[in-house]
Write an enzyme that holds these catalytic residues in place. Sequence first.
Site, PDB file in Angstrom:
ATOM      1  N   GLU A 383       4.674 -24.125 -11.589  1.00 26.44           N
ATOM      2  CA  GLU A 383       3.303 -23.757 -11.988  1.00 26.44           C
ATOM      3  C   GLU A 383       2.302 -24.055 -10.871  1.00 26.44           C
ATOM      4  O   GLU A 383       1.160 -24.463 -11.135  1.00 26.44           O
ATOM      5  CB  GLU A 383       2.895 -24.498 -13.266  1.00 26.44           C
TER       6      GLU A 383
HETATM    7  C1  LIG Z   1      12.959 -26.231 -13.365  1.00 23.81           C
HETATM    8  C2  LIG Z   1      12.072 -25.091 -12.955  1.00 23.81           C
HETATM    9  C3  LIG Z   1      11.541 -24.268 -13.936  1.00 23.81           C
HETATM   10  C4  LIG Z   1      10.776 -23.149 -13.580  1.00 23.81           C
HETATM   11  N1  LIG Z   1      10.300 -22.305 -14.565  1.00 23.81           N
HETATM   12  C5  LIG Z   1       9.712 -21.119 -14.197  1.00 23.81           C
HETATM   13  C6  LIG Z   1       9.366 -20.144 -15.181  1.00 23.81           C
HETATM   14  O1  LIG Z   1       9.546 -20.347 -16.392  1.00 23.81           O
HETATM   15  N2  LIG Z   1       8.841 -18.969 -14.762  1.00 23.81           N
HETATM   16  C7  LIG Z   1       8.623 -18.688 -13.445  1.00 23.81           C
HETATM   17  O2  LIG Z   1       8.156 -17.597 -13.137  1.00 23.81           O
HETATM   18  N3  LIG Z   1       8.923 -19.610 -12.497  1.00 23.81           N
HETATM   19  C8  LIG Z   1       9.466 -20.802 -12.831  1.00 23.81           C
HETATM   20  N4  LIG Z   1       9.804 -21.735 -11.872  1.00 23.81           N
HETATM   21  C9  LIG Z   1       9.590 -21.396 -10.471  1.00 23.81           C
HETATM   22  C10 LIG Z   1       8.454 -22.194  -9.827  1.00 23.81           C
HETATM   23  O3  LIG Z   1       7.233 -21.776 -10.339  1.00 23.81           O
HETATM   24  C11 LIG Z   1       8.593 -21.997  -8.310  1.00 23.81           C
HETATM   25  O4  LIG Z   1       9.738 -22.723  -7.902  1.00 23.81           O
HETATM   26  C12 LIG Z   1       7.358 -22.479  -7.571  1.00 23.81           C
HETATM   27  O5  LIG Z   1       6.275 -21.599  -7.785  1.00 23.81           O
HETATM   28  C13 LIG Z   1       7.595 -22.584  -6.053  1.00 23.81           C
HETATM   29  O6  LIG Z   1       8.129 -21.405  -5.544  1.00 23.81           O
HETATM   30  P1  LIG Z   1       9.468 -21.433  -4.662  1.00 23.81           P
HETATM   31  O7  LIG Z   1      10.476 -22.238  -5.375  1.00 23.81           O
HETATM   32  O8  LIG Z   1       9.795 -20.061  -4.281  1.00 23.81           O
HETATM   33  O9  LIG Z   1       9.052 -22.247  -3.356  1.00 23.81           O
HETATM   34  P2  LIG Z   1       8.336 -21.647  -2.072  1.00 23.81           P
HETATM   35  O10 LIG Z   1       7.196 -20.789  -2.488  1.00 23.81           O
HETATM   36  O11 LIG Z   1       9.365 -21.065  -1.170  1.00 23.81           O
HETATM   37  O12 LIG Z   1       7.749 -22.958  -1.414  1.00 23.81           O
HETATM   38  C14 LIG Z   1       8.529 -23.874  -0.652  1.00 23.81           C
HETATM   39  C15 LIG Z   1       7.610 -24.924  -0.078  1.00 23.81           C
HETATM   40  O13 LIG Z   1       6.650 -24.313   0.805  1.00 23.81           O
HETATM   41  C16 LIG Z   1       5.336 -24.616   0.393  1.00 23.81           C
HETATM   42  N5  LIG Z   1       4.457 -23.489   0.628  1.00 23.81           N
HETATM   43  C17 LIG Z   1       4.629 -22.185   0.259  1.00 23.81           C
HETATM   44  N6  LIG Z   1       3.579 -21.460   0.650  1.00 23.81           N
HETATM   45  C18 LIG Z   1       2.713 -22.304   1.253  1.00 23.81           C
HETATM   46  C19 LIG Z   1       1.444 -22.170   1.858  1.00 23.81           C
HETATM   47  N7  LIG Z   1       0.822 -20.989   1.896  1.00 23.81           N
HETATM   48  N8  LIG Z   1       0.852 -23.256   2.395  1.00 23.81           N
HETATM   49  C20 LIG Z   1       1.454 -24.472   2.344  1.00 23.81           C
HETATM   50  N9  LIG Z   1       2.653 -24.668   1.787  1.00 23.81           N
HETATM   51  C21 LIG Z   1       3.274 -23.605   1.237  1.00 23.81           C
HETATM   52  C22 LIG Z   1       5.451 -24.907  -1.100  1.00 23.81           C
HETATM   53  O14 LIG Z   1       4.368 -25.676  -1.553  1.00 23.81           O
HETATM   54  C23 LIG Z   1       6.781 -25.634  -1.158  1.00 23.81           C
HETATM   55  O15 LIG Z   1       6.602 -26.980  -0.799  1.00 23.81           O
HETATM   56  C24 LIG Z   1      10.518 -22.889 -12.215  1.00 23.81           C
HETATM   57  C25 LIG Z   1      11.028 -23.751 -11.225  1.00 23.81           C
HETATM   58  C26 LIG Z   1      11.804 -24.823 -11.585  1.00 23.81           C
HETATM   59  C27 LIG Z   1      12.359 -25.699 -10.499  1.00 23.81           C
END
Ligand SMILES: Cc1cc2nc3c(=O)[nH]c(=O)nc-3n(C[C@H](O)[C@H](O)[C@H](O)COP(=O)(O)OP(=O)(O)OC[C@H]3O[C@@H](n4cnc5c(N)ncnc54)[C@H](O)[C@@H]3O)c2cc1C
Length: 406
Positions: A383
Site C-alpha cells: 500500500e
Molecule cells: C504480502 C503482500 C500483500 C500484497 N497485497 C497486495 C494486494 O492485495 N494488491 C496489490 O495490488 N498489491 C499487493 N501487494 C503488492 C505491494 O503493494 C507492492 O509489493 C508494493 O507496492 C511495492 O511494489 P514492488 O514490490 O513492485 O516493489 P518495487 O516498486 O520494485 O520497489 C522496490 C524498492 O524500490 C523502491 N522504489 C521504487 N520506486 C522508487 C522511487 N521512485 N523512489 C525511491 N524508491 C523507489 C521501493 O520503495 C522499494 O523499496 C502486496 C505485497 C505483499 C508483499
Amino acid sequence: MPKQDEFMNLSKMNFDVSEEQEMILEQVDRACKEFRPIEDRYYLEHKINDQTRPFFAKAHLLGLPVSRRYGDGQGADMVTYALAIERIGREGTGVRTFFSVHMALGQMTVQHWGNEEQKNRILTPATKGDAILAFGLTEPNAGSDPASLTTYFEEKGGKYQITGQKMWISLGSSSKYVLVFAYPKGRREGMSGFIVDTESPGFKAELIPHKLGLPTADTSTLYLDKVEVTKEDVLGPPGKGMSVALSGLMNGRLSVAAGCVGVIQDCLDEAVSYAGVRVQHGKVIGKHQLVQRHIGLMATNLEAARLLLLQAAFVKQKYEENPGNTELRDATDLACARAKYFAANASFDAANRAVQIFGGNGYSLENRPARHFADTRVTMIYEGANEIMEQKLALGALGKGFEAYS
Ligand SMILES: Cc1cc2nc3c(=O)[nH]c(=O)nc-3n(C[C@H](O)[C@H](O)[C@H](O)COP(=O)(O)OP(=O)(O)OC[C@H]3O[C@@H](n4cnc5c(N)ncnc54)[C@H](O)[C@@H]3O)c2cc1C
C-alpha cells in the site's frame, strides 16, 4: 496545497464514539478474543486460515464501513471503523490484512465508485461474507509505479476481454471478485478498473509460497487469459482506473495504519506483562532501566501513531461526507499516508523491542512478538512502500511543483 490548518486542526476534532459505535467496538473485541486461539493454531501450523471468513461473517462483522442499505453493512463512521481495525490488528497482521483488503480496498472502493446495480450486486454478498473482494493492481513489473502495468483489455462483441498477470494479490485465491486494473490494448493511458468474477473462464490464481511472514494469509499470483467482463463490470468512469486505484490505496492506508496501531498495542501489552514476571539479576526485568527504555519508546509511539490514525480517520470522515471536495480529498490522502508511514515503522520497531524484551523466548513463534516481527514488516512495503510514502509526504510540504515524475 490542501489547507491543512483548516482540515487538521486537532482542537476541532472530536473522536467521541456514540453508544451505538461503542457497541460495534465491543462486538469486535468479543469476536477477536474468541478468534485468537483459532488464529494461533493456524499460525503455528503455517496454514492459511480459512476460518476467518465464516467466523467473522457469523459475527456480522464483514460489512463495517458499508452503508446499512446493503446486506450486513454496519454503516460505521471512519473513526469507529479505524478503532475496530486497530482492535483486529492486535490479533495479527494476517487476519487484519484480510479485513483491509476485503473492506478498504474492496468494499469502500466499490461503495465510492460503483453504481447502484454494482453496489447491490457486490456489496450485499460481500458484507455477509458470501463474496470476498480482492484488489489486483500490482504486477511482476509494476509495483510502486502502477502506471507501468501491462495488463490490457480489448473490446469484443460489446464485451471486454482482460489479459495479464497480477502479483502479490491478497485474498487472490479466496475471493469471488477482484478489482482489476488494465489499459486498453496497445495503449499506456486510459486505464480502467473492472470487477472480475474469479469463476470466469481464463482466470487462474496460485498461492505464493515461502513468504517471510503472514502464513495465515492468502497472497496469490493471478493469471488472466482473455477473461470476459461486461460493460456493467467497469468500476468508475471508463478511463479513470488510476483514480479508482489511488482512492482504493488511500482507504487501504488508513486501514494499514489502524492495524499497525493494534500491533504496537499488542507488543506493548506483551512486553509489559513479560517484564513484570521475568526475573534476572534478582529483580523483574521491568525494573532494569534499559528495559524500561524500550517500553517507554513503545508507549510513546503508540500514542503518536494512534493520534495520527484518529486524525486521518476524522479527516476521511469529512471527505466521505463531502466527496466532491478535492482539497479535502488531498488532505485526507496526506493524512492517511502519514498515519500509515508512521504506524508501519513504529509497529516494526515495537515488535523488534518486544522480541528483545522476551530474549530467547522472543525468538519463538509460540510467542506473539516473534509473529508480529515477521508479519508487520510487510506494512513498510505494501500500500505504498516507505520510500514512496516519504516522497508523498515531502510533496505535501514542498508542493506539487516538486513532483519528480511530472
Ligand atoms: C504480502 C503482500 C500483500 C500484497 N497485497 C497486495 C494486494 O492485495 N494488491 C496489490 O495490488 N498489491 C499487493 N501487494 C503488492 C505491494 O503493494 C507492492 O509489493 C508494493 O507496492 C511495492 O511494489 P514492488 O514490490 O513492485 O516493489 P518495487 O516498486 O520494485 O520497489 C522496490 C524498492 O524500490 C523502491 N522504489 C521504487 N520506486 C522508487 C522511487 N521512485 N523512489 C525511491 N524508491 C523507489 C521501493 O520503495 C522499494 O523499496 C502486496 C505485497 C505483499 C508483499
